[in-house]
Design an enzyme around this catalytic site. Structure first.
Site, PDB file in Angstrom:
ATOM      1  N   ARG A 195       0.870  -1.169  -0.139  1.00  0.00           N
ATOM      2  CA  ARG A 195       0.022  -0.008  -0.104  1.00  0.00           C
ATOM      3  C   ARG A 195       0.828   1.267  -0.022  1.00  0.00           C
ATOM      4  O   ARG A 195       0.265   2.324  -0.211  1.00  0.00           O
ATOM      5  CB  ARG A 195      -0.959  -0.110   1.034  1.00  0.00           C
ATOM      6  CG  ARG A 195      -0.235   0.159   2.593  1.00  0.00           C
ATOM      7  CD  ARG A 195      -0.965  -0.160   3.807  1.00  0.00           C
ATOM      8  NE  ARG A 195      -2.572   0.443   3.971  1.00  0.00           N
ATOM      9  CZ  ARG A 195      -2.982   0.295   4.548  1.00  0.00           C
ATOM     10  NH1 ARG A 195      -2.675  -0.698   5.824  1.00  0.00           N
ATOM     11  NH2 ARG A 195      -4.098   0.699   4.975  1.00  0.00           N
ATOM     12  N   ASN A 215      -8.497   1.235  16.014  1.00  0.00           N
ATOM     13  CA  ASN A 215      -7.963   0.313  14.787  1.00  0.00           C
ATOM     14  C   ASN A 215      -6.585   0.578  14.712  1.00  0.00           C
ATOM     15  O   ASN A 215      -6.090   0.934  13.588  1.00  0.00           O
ATOM     16  CB  ASN A 215      -8.739   0.433  13.490  1.00  0.00           C
ATOM     17  CG  ASN A 215      -8.985  -0.664  12.735  1.00  0.00           C
ATOM     18  OD1 ASN A 215      -8.302  -1.574  12.787  1.00  0.00           O
ATOM     19  ND2 ASN A 215     -10.261  -0.815  12.381  1.00  0.00           N
ATOM     20  N   LYS A 243     -14.317  -3.295  23.454  1.00  0.00           N
ATOM     21  CA  LYS A 243     -14.417  -4.611  22.929  1.00  0.00           C
ATOM     22  C   LYS A 243     -13.680  -5.479  23.645  1.00  0.00           C
ATOM     23  O   LYS A 243     -12.444  -5.422  24.112  1.00  0.00           O
ATOM     24  CB  LYS A 243     -13.964  -4.538  21.413  1.00  0.00           C
ATOM     25  CG  LYS A 243     -14.987  -3.902  20.640  1.00  0.00           C
ATOM     26  CD  LYS A 243     -14.306  -3.827  19.192  1.00  0.00           C
ATOM     27  CE  LYS A 243     -13.298  -2.565  19.093  1.00  0.00           C
ATOM     28  NZ  LYS A 243     -12.997  -2.305  17.663  1.00  0.00           N
ATOM     29  N   GLY A 303     -11.779  -8.477  10.555  1.00  0.00           N
ATOM     30  CA  GLY A 303     -13.115  -7.925  10.213  1.00  0.00           C
ATOM     31  C   GLY A 303     -14.294  -8.037  11.281  1.00  0.00           C
ATOM     32  O   GLY A 303     -15.195  -7.428  11.166  1.00  0.00           O
ATOM     33  N   ASP A 309     -14.907  -4.494  12.642  1.00  0.00           N
ATOM     34  CA  ASP A 309     -15.588  -3.835  11.684  1.00  0.00           C
ATOM     35  C   ASP A 309     -16.928  -3.932  11.951  1.00  0.00           C
ATOM     36  O   ASP A 309     -17.889  -3.163  11.615  1.00  0.00           O
ATOM     37  CB  ASP A 309     -14.925  -3.919  10.379  1.00  0.00           C
ATOM     38  CG  ASP A 309     -13.511  -3.663  10.432  1.00  0.00           C
ATOM     39  OD1 ASP A 309     -13.237  -2.742  11.063  1.00  0.00           O
ATOM     40  OD2 ASP A 309     -12.663  -4.184   9.457  1.00  0.00           O
ATOM     41  N   ASP A 342     -13.304 -10.560   4.962  1.00  0.00           N
ATOM     42  CA  ASP A 342     -13.528  -9.475   5.867  1.00  0.00           C
ATOM     43  C   ASP A 342     -14.998  -9.142   5.968  1.00  0.00           C
ATOM     44  O   ASP A 342     -15.129  -8.728   7.057  1.00  0.00           O
ATOM     45  CB  ASP A 342     -12.742  -8.424   5.538  1.00  0.00           C
ATOM     46  CG  ASP A 342     -11.105  -8.720   5.366  1.00  0.00           C
ATOM     47  OD1 ASP A 342     -10.656  -9.694   5.353  1.00  0.00           O
ATOM     48  OD2 ASP A 342     -10.326  -7.445   5.440  1.00  0.00           O
TER      49      ASP A 342
END
Length: 322
Positions: free
Chosen positions: A119, A178, A238, A269, A272, A308
């Site tokens: 990336r 994240n 979480k 994932g 998310d 994902d």
């Protein structure tokens, strides 16, 4: 005398707007190290894209700010956005930079898969304030993650600009840290930026280990108290299979129990999916307790699928699971 004409601000075009880097993901179709796998399945990936996909499948009008390269991966991702019904008016094509991609092993036993990213210098890393919506903020909610500000100084500036733009328009903001430490120049820079963005948000969604790193506190209650004291109205921490701890300013706090899963296929994932549940629940008028429970339900569903976003439910699938 004619009565004075009154003008009302136009209603937001979208329910949710998010910003980030979408990538083509090559998922191994059989177990093994990446260098030894010969067959892959190509799907769309990226934390913010996963959230946008999940919200769109639930029927929320969802938009996405990003840049894609003028290449085959970019065209593939454009097709995926259209297929999921995600609003593309803030998606730009960047002919000078390529679309990022990633590769992931298949880990059917529930272990975290091996992932490699390609990336650096991508089109999305060149997002800037110029990519922000012109005029008023076009959604009633903004969802941010800590990945976007990690991509480059320009994307960092854009994330803060969008948060301030949303607040000025009266929109609510959710923020999922994240964390991606490898994208930051230092741990200190990461912690300072992430906590500054969290302070601009209404809802903060850290994992417990992320909260420990970012706040120095080791319990979900203390992590939540830290972000509430910084200005957040609601915090959901979480806790993995145990569920989530939730707390809000002057309101309820407690544990939303996790849902048992007979077989974990892929954990990527899940966070998310959890964000999709909490954000959609709150936008639809659920209490924080109910929204956290929905987050647990969607997160538990996602880990039972290999991709994902494969496990992100449609509205009919979510309703059928109740």
């Amino acid at each position: 005398m004619q009565p004075a004409t009154t003008f009302e601000a136009p209603a937001p075009v979208l329910d949710v707007l998010t910003v980030g880097e979408p990538m083509a993901l090559f998922m191994a179709t059989s177990p093994g190290e990446l260098h030894a796998v010969s067959d892959y399945r190509r799907v769309a990936a990226g934390a913010e894209l996963n959230v946008a996909t999940g919200l769109a499948r639930l029927g929320l009008r969802t938009g996405y700010i990003t840049r894609l390269g003028a290449d085959s991966f970019g065209r593939f991702l454009q097709g995926e956005l259209a297929r999921e019904g995600i609003d593309e008016r803030h998606v730009a094509i960047d002919a000078a930079h390529s679309t990022g991609f990633m590769m992931k092993t298949r880990a059917d036993d529930g272990r975290d898969p091996q992932i490699e990213y390609f990336r650096k210098g991508s089109a999305a890393s060149h997002l800037s304030i110029a990519d922000a919506p012109a005029g008023g903020f076009p959604a009633r909610h903004l969802h941010l993650t800590g990945i976007t500000p990690a991509l480059s100084p320009a994307t960092r500036e854009l994330a803060f600009h969008l948060a301030r733009q949303a607040r000025a328009a009266g929109a609510t903001i959710s923020f999922d840290p994240n964390l991606r430490p490898r994208l930051w120049p230092s741990r200190e820079a990461m912690v300072d930026c992430i906590n500054a963005l969290a302070a601009l948000s209404d809802l903060v969604l850290p994992g417990l280990s992320e909260g420990e790193l970012l706040t120095g506190h080791t319990t979900p209650e203390a992590v939540a108290d830290f972000y509430l004291s910084q200005g957040a109205r609601q915090v959901v921490v979480k806790l993995g299979p145990e569920g989530a701890f939730f707390a809000e300013q002057g309101g309820a706090s407690g544990i939303a129990a996790g849902l048992p899963v007979s077989r974990v296929v892929d954990t990527v994932g899940a966070g998310d999916g959890f964000a999709v549940g909490v954000v959609s629940g709150l936008l639809e008028g659920l209490t924080l307790t109910g929204a956290a429970a929905r987050g647990n339900a969607i997160g538990a569903r996602v880990v039972q699928f290999p991709g994902d976003s494969d496990g992100l439910p449609t509205r009919a699938e979510l309703d059928a699971a109740r």
